[in-house]
Design a protein around this motif. Structure first.
Motif: not given
Length: 122
Positions: A74-100
């Protein structure tokens, strides 16, 4: 075609949490399988969380139990909740869509990408 814009990244201490959001426009996300990927110099671009049009989810092993993907058609949104973050989670995060027709873990199946939001964990 759908256009995607990510937000919510930032710098946090290890053990903290973040909630990333992806806002879609030009088309409804209800027509797409959706995913979050991340990119690091060491590992390149890897998929971390996937959600299909029915709300079914899947995660890569290293984030299972800490990451949660959700969609709000309804809001046309995708969320990603990230808990207990670790240094190895450091990154550039992308949202992506597939028509599969089904949820896919294949990066090449995702034709639509946002520009990314940076997450830095120290």
């Amino acid at each position: 075609d759908v256009q995607l814009v990510e937000s919510g990244g930032g710098s946090v201490q290890a053990g903290g949490s973040l909630r990333l959001s992806c806002t879609a426009s030009q088309d409804s996300i209800s027509n797409y399988q959706m995913a979050w990927f991340r990119r690091t110099p060491e590992n390149g671009r890897e998929g971390v969380a996937y959600i299909d049009t029915d709300g079914g989810t899947d995660y890569t092993y290293s984030v299972a139990g800490r990451f949660a993907i959700s969609r709000d058609n309804a809001k046309n949104t995708i969320d990603l909740q990230i808990n207990r973050l670790q240094p190895e989670d450091t990154a550039l995060y992308f949202c992506a869509a597939s028509r599969d027709l089904v949820r896919t873990g294949t990066r090449a199946d995702y034709l639509y990408w946002g520009r990314g939001t940076q997450v830095t964990v120290s």
